[in-house]
Write an enzyme that holds these catalytic residues in place. Structure first.
Site, short mmCIF file in Angstrom:
data_model
loop_
_atom_site.label_atom_id
_atom_site.label_comp_id
_atom_site.label_asym_id
_atom_site.label_seq_id
_atom_site.Cartn_x
_atom_site.Cartn_y
_atom_site.Cartn_z
CG HIS A 127 -1.60 1.33 1.37
ND1 HIS A 127 -2.65 1.69 0.55
CD2 HIS A 127 -1.35 2.39 2.16
CE1 HIS A 127 -3.02 2.90 0.87
NE2 HIS A 127 -2.25 3.35 1.84
CG ASP A 178 3.23 -13.75 -19.29
OD1 ASP A 178 3.42 -14.24 -18.17
OD2 ASP A 178 2.17 -13.18 -19.61
CB CYS A 219 2.81 -4.47 -25.25
SG CYS A 219 2.46 -6.22 -25.28
C1 PEP Z 1 3.50 -9.43 -20.98
O1 PEP Z 1 3.41 -10.60 -20.62
O2 PEP Z 1 4.59 -8.84 -21.20
C2 PEP Z 1 2.28 -8.62 -21.18
C3 PEP Z 1 2.31 -7.41 -21.68
O3 PEP Z 1 1.11 -9.20 -20.76
P1 PEP Z 1 0.61 -9.21 -19.22
O4 PEP Z 1 1.61 -8.40 -18.43
O5 PEP Z 1 -0.75 -8.60 -19.25
O6 PEP Z 1 0.64 -10.67 -18.94
MG MG Z 2 1.46 -11.61 -20.70
#
Ligand code: PEP
Ligand code: MG
Length: 625
Positions: A237, A499, A546
């Site tokens: 928090h 991931d 991303c």
């Molecule tokens: C990732 O795995 O890098 C991603 C953008 O997806 P998430 O963080 O939503 O799993």
């Molecule tokens: Mg992901």
């Protein structure tokens, strides 16, 4: 056991107070002799008695970036005395339910006046904890055995918190802290203990074992310059509050910090995770100069946020946003976002008892598309839940390894109606923005082909003549390694480095003890990014990143050098990432990218990039000024 130490680990024991030395000695001896376990070989003990007064720097981890110079204000949790036995069970039950109702009301007021949505969400979670039937049941059993409402309630919350704490998961440990906080709130109401509003001096650096949401909610944050705590982490928090208020914070400090006297002058350097206890004038001046430079840089980035992200030698990189709401889409556009590279559609599905209706989904996607307009890319990622993020209305078996189980596209293809409904809703926003659909967790070509077929059928049923672009996330090593076979069949790739890193390094992305090693800058991950880009470009397809790596300014020259075409980043960082692109030459980026691909660890990669950063970016700022 709670420390989860393994044989051979080095353990540092620290203690405060008059019997600190004796406590350290006893604990160190116990650890060195294997805590009484047979067969544990004795380990060397290096007893170093350190008093808070002899230390000059205490180290923890950065929970919110920045720095501040101010005075110590210790915040301690009030100890409450509770009688074990109560009146009749009915009286005690009434007592408890009145306190719970009052606590719910107080939390609602805190939600309404919270600093930003992150803090409001915390109080919402506290309200949900209060409504947990399991907790109430445990408390009622105790009351029926003759215990007082306060005693029963404390026993119920403490035993639930112990369970959370014992699961070895950082997020659940944070929930244990929430439970302790909400437990204390109700206990005070049962005992009729009034919270005293705390008078803070100017320039306060708040120090605590653990700062709870309730403690910070009532504070006059105008007088607070920063936070420093023994417990907590990046998801705690205090970290959330600090980031929302733009204040520096350090978590994980040694317990000696609790021995500092109120009013002591300290320098909080959260960027380095350091609390300086006896800062000299030079250090304070250096810090203030750094802060001014950062503020100036931030203002400069904001003022130029609308400019395109083009390198000095004229190469354009698209800087887009990762969003999960209409408000974030609007904010991203205001901060110079060139589109949306990742709309995490999960927000429409989670925390509810039934799937969102077609109309609800369609109106959300359309509103977001409208906020972007027809010239900008909107990449909607289809539902990425399952495993660790279950949906109440989709029955799923519990799994031993949720991250390796029915996640993302696997779950959706098993329940095709869910995916069809989502496609239909997304398609209703066609034409309002440049629509892209992205599939998460793709591992097999058959998954892509099947999803494309469902999309085609939905588009035909709607009588659409144009098709949205269809791409996949590259976040499973199998997809990265087979990118040359996926590339001809997609319109684009977007690399999910979060991931991709956890699956490549076989390290849980939320594992508290692997946090520093599960680093996307690891050369193995970089090599997968490089080969993915090569395969995509060979087929004329674009590649974005991303994952969180794209939001790190240090990664900008690297990703550009590897040939990435789009960086989809966290909304507040759009101006900083665009500025970082404008400060480099593509040719230099390519050279540094080639160099780091041959290194052996993430630390080496970060060091090389830092050197490059210092040699280029800082000089360019000096030139600009
Ligand atoms: C990732 O795995 O890098 C991603 C953008 O997806 P998430 O963080 O939503 O799993
Ligand atoms: Mg992901």
């Amino acid at each position: 056991m709670a420390l989860q130490t393994a044989h051979g680990d080095v353990v540092q024991v620290s203690a405060a107070g008059p019997d600190a030395e004796a406590a350290i000695k006893t604990l160190a001896e116990l650890l060195a002799t294997g805590c009484g376990e047979a067969g544990a070989a004795p380990a060397p003990v290096e007893a170093v008695a350190i008093e808070a007064s002899s230390l000059t720097v205490l180290r923890g981890v950065c929970a919110s970036a920045g720095s501040a110079f101010g005075q110590v204000v210790q915040i301690a949790e009030q100890h409450l005395d509770v009688n074990e036995f109560g009146a009749t069970p009915q009286v005690e039950r009434d007592h408890l339910s009145r306190a719970l109702a009052e606590a719910l009301l107080a939390l609602q007021q805190l939600r309404d006046t919270a600093v930003g949505s992150a803090q409001a969400d915390i109080f919402k979670a506290h309200q949900e904890l209060l409504e947990d039937p399991g907790l109430l049941e445990v408390a009622h059993v105790q009351i029926d055995e003759g215990k007082s409402a306060g005693f029963a309630w404390r026993a119920a919350t403490e035993s639930a918190a112990t369970v959370f704490n014992s699961l070895g998961n950082a997020l659940l440990a944070e929930r244990a802290a929430d439970l302790a906080d909400v437990g204390q709130r109700v206990l005070k109401l049962i005992l009729g203990v009034q919270d005293q509003a705390m008078e803070l001096p100017e320039g306060a650096i708040l120090i605590a074992e653990q700062l709870t949401p309730s403690q910070t909610a009532g504070l006059d944050t105008r007088k607070v310059l920063g936070f420093a705590t023994v417990g907590g982490g990046a998801t705690s928090h205090v970290a959330i509050l600090a980031r929302a208020s733009g204040l520096p914070a350090i978590c994980g400090l040694p317990v000696q910090v609790l021995g500092l006297a109120n009013g002591t002058q300290v320098l909080l350097d959260a960027d380095k995770g350091e609390l300086h206890l006896d800062p000299d004038l030079a250090a304070i001046e250096q810090l203030q100069a750094n802060r001014q430079r950062q503020q100036k840089r931030h203002q400069h980035e904001l003022a130029h946020a609308a400019l395109a992200a083009c390198t000095r030698d004229g190469h354009h990189v698209e800087v887009t946003a990762n969003i999960a709401s209409l408000a974030e889409a609007e904010q991203a556009m205001a901060l110079g976002g060139e589109g949306v590279g990742l709309l995490r559609s999960e927000f429409l599905y989670l925390d509810r008892n039934h799937a969102p209706s077609h109309d609800e989904q369609a109106s959300t996607y359309s509103a977001i598309a409208r906020a972007l307009g027809p010239a900008r890319n909107l990449v909607v990622r289809t539902l990425d839940v399952g495993g660790d993020k279950p949906l109440a209305y989709v029955p799923m078996d519990s799994e031993t390894n949720p991250f390796l189980g029915m996640r993302g596209i696997r779950l959706c293809l098993e329940r095709p109606q869910l995916l069809r409904d989502q496609f239909k809703a997304i398609l209703s926003s066609a034409g309002l923005a440049r629509l892209h659909i992205m599939l998460p967790m793709v591992t097999q070509l058959s998954e892509l082909r099947l999803a494309r077929q469902l999309l085609e059928e939905e588009a035909l049923a709607l009588g659409l003549t144009e098709r949205p672009k269809l791409g996949i996330m590259i976040e499973v090593p199998a997809a990265a390694l087979m990118a040359d076979l996926f590339a001809p069949e997609v319109d684009f790739f977007s690399i999910g480095t979060n991931d991709l890193t956890q699956y490549t390094l076989a390290m849980d992305r939320d594992h508290p003890r692997l946090a520093s090693q599960a680093d996307s800058f690891h050369p193995s991950v970089l090599r997968l990014i490089a080969s993915t880009v090569k395969a995509a470009h060979a087929h004329g397809k674009w590649v974005g990143v991303c994952g969180a790596m794209a939001s790190e300014t240090l990664a900008v020259p690297l990703l550009l050098g590897l040939g990435v075409d789009e960086l989809s980043v966290s909304v507040p960082l759009i101006p900083a990432i665009k500025a970082a692109v404008r400060e480099v030459d593509l040719l230099d980026c390519q050279a540094i990218a080639q160099q780091v691909l041959g290194l052996e660890s993430a630390e080496q990669v970060r060091e090389a990039l830092q050197l490059y950063h210092e040699a280029t970016v800082d000089t360019s700022l000096v030139l600009e000024n």
